[in-house]
Design a protein around this motif. Sequence first.
Motif, short mmCIF file in Angstrom:
data_model
loop_
_atom_site.label_atom_id
_atom_site.label_comp_id
_atom_site.label_asym_id
_atom_site.label_seq_id
_atom_site.Cartn_x
_atom_site.Cartn_y
_atom_site.Cartn_z
N SER A 102 6.67 9.35 -3.37
CA SER A 102 5.23 9.20 -3.60
C SER A 102 4.92 7.77 -4.02
CB SER A 102 4.76 10.18 -4.67
OG SER A 102 5.08 11.51 -4.31
N ILE A 156 -3.23 14.77 -4.85
CA ILE A 156 -3.39 13.52 -4.09
C ILE A 156 -2.04 12.84 -3.88
CG2 ILE A 156 -4.43 11.22 -4.15
CD1 ILE A 156 -6.75 12.46 -5.74
N THR A 157 -1.20 12.84 -4.90
CA THR A 157 0.09 12.18 -4.79
C THR A 157 0.97 12.84 -3.74
OG1 THR A 157 -0.03 11.58 -7.14
CG2 THR A 157 2.12 11.44 -6.10
N ARG A 213 4.60 11.40 5.74
CA ARG A 213 4.41 10.56 6.91
C ARG A 213 4.74 11.35 8.18
NH1 ARG A 213 8.11 5.22 7.95
NH2 ARG A 213 7.78 5.02 10.20
N ARG A 256 -0.46 12.22 -0.13
CA ARG A 256 -0.28 10.84 0.33
C ARG A 256 1.19 10.46 0.47
NH1 ARG A 256 -4.29 7.46 0.94
NH2 ARG A 256 -2.75 5.78 0.87
N SER A 257 2.10 11.34 0.09
CA SER A 257 3.52 10.99 0.14
C SER A 257 4.16 11.27 1.49
CB SER A 257 4.28 11.77 -0.94
OG SER A 257 4.31 13.16 -0.63
N LEU A 287 0.57 3.54 -3.15
CA LEU A 287 -0.28 4.71 -2.89
C LEU A 287 0.36 5.75 -1.99
CD1 LEU A 287 -3.69 2.88 -2.36
CD2 LEU A 287 -2.82 3.94 -4.45
N PRO A 316 -5.17 15.41 6.61
CA PRO A 316 -3.83 15.91 6.28
C PRO A 316 -3.68 17.37 6.70
CG PRO A 316 -5.17 15.65 4.31
CD PRO A 316 -5.91 14.99 5.42
N ALA A 341 0.99 8.17 3.52
CA ALA A 341 -0.22 8.87 3.99
C ALA A 341 -0.47 8.60 5.47
CB ALA A 341 -1.44 8.48 3.16
N GLU A 342 0.56 8.79 6.28
CA GLU A 342 0.45 8.48 7.70
C GLU A 342 0.51 9.76 8.51
OE1 GLU A 342 3.56 5.72 8.30
OE2 GLU A 342 2.58 4.12 7.18
N ARG A 394 0.83 -1.20 0.00
CA ARG A 394 0.00 0.00 0.00
C ARG A 394 0.87 1.25 0.00
NH1 ARG A 394 -1.38 3.39 3.87
NH2 ARG A 394 -0.52 2.04 5.50
N ARG A 395 1.90 1.27 0.87
CA ARG A 395 2.76 2.45 0.92
C ARG A 395 3.55 2.63 -0.37
NH1 ARG A 395 4.68 0.01 6.45
NH2 ARG A 395 2.95 0.63 7.80
#
Length: 219
Positions: A81, A206-207, A213, A210-211, A16, A25, A19-20, A12-13
């Motif tokens: 990403s 979005i990229t 953490r 979600r990149s 995608l 966000p 995104a942590e 997933r990481r």
Amino acid sequence: MQDRSPLANHMRRSLLGPAEYPGAPPVWLVTEGLVVAAVAILAVTGLGAASVLVGIPTKQAEGLGSAAVCGVLIYLLAAKSGKLLVGAAAVVGLLLAFAVPRTTADSVLAELGRRQDVVVTGVAYAPDGTTRKAKYLCSVRHVDGTEVPVQLWRGCGPAVGPGDRIGMVYDPAGRVPPRGVAPWNPLWPLTWCVLLAATFGAVCVITVVRSYRLAPVGP
């Protein structure tokens, strides 16, 4: 509900992005994504359109737009990403890089072009896949005998033969090559470019979001 396996979390990481972060966000991260998207859209569309307007051939203008897309992808990859999102940005960005110069060239001829009749000197049959929406190419010359350096597919067809006259529209400034006269509705090409630009921007936002953490990964 059981936690995902380490392999599933890794996939997933990787695809995608991590995104942590706790909750939504952060605003600064969304702002960064919007800035990246705006710069990416301006770079790709600006280079493609400006290149055509200063007289650079369409193929080279497409190359410049593609180079801008590559720059955006390098930034996204450097930000670690998700690979799947970066791939989506690449596909949409390249579609945009190829659409903008062609639409710009057609718009220049539609708005600023002049029409004149030219004499057909030869008709060639082009197999499917070698031209856009055309199976026939006409070699033409001006009425004074000067050869036109490009073949025309708009207005050319099986009913046209050597000695016939067909319409040609050209740019007096010589920035884009001439084309045959045929109905052209700018609404669809412009709408397609706008949709591609909006999609490209959305994927970039979005990229980027979600990149990042913020929180440490739990067990």
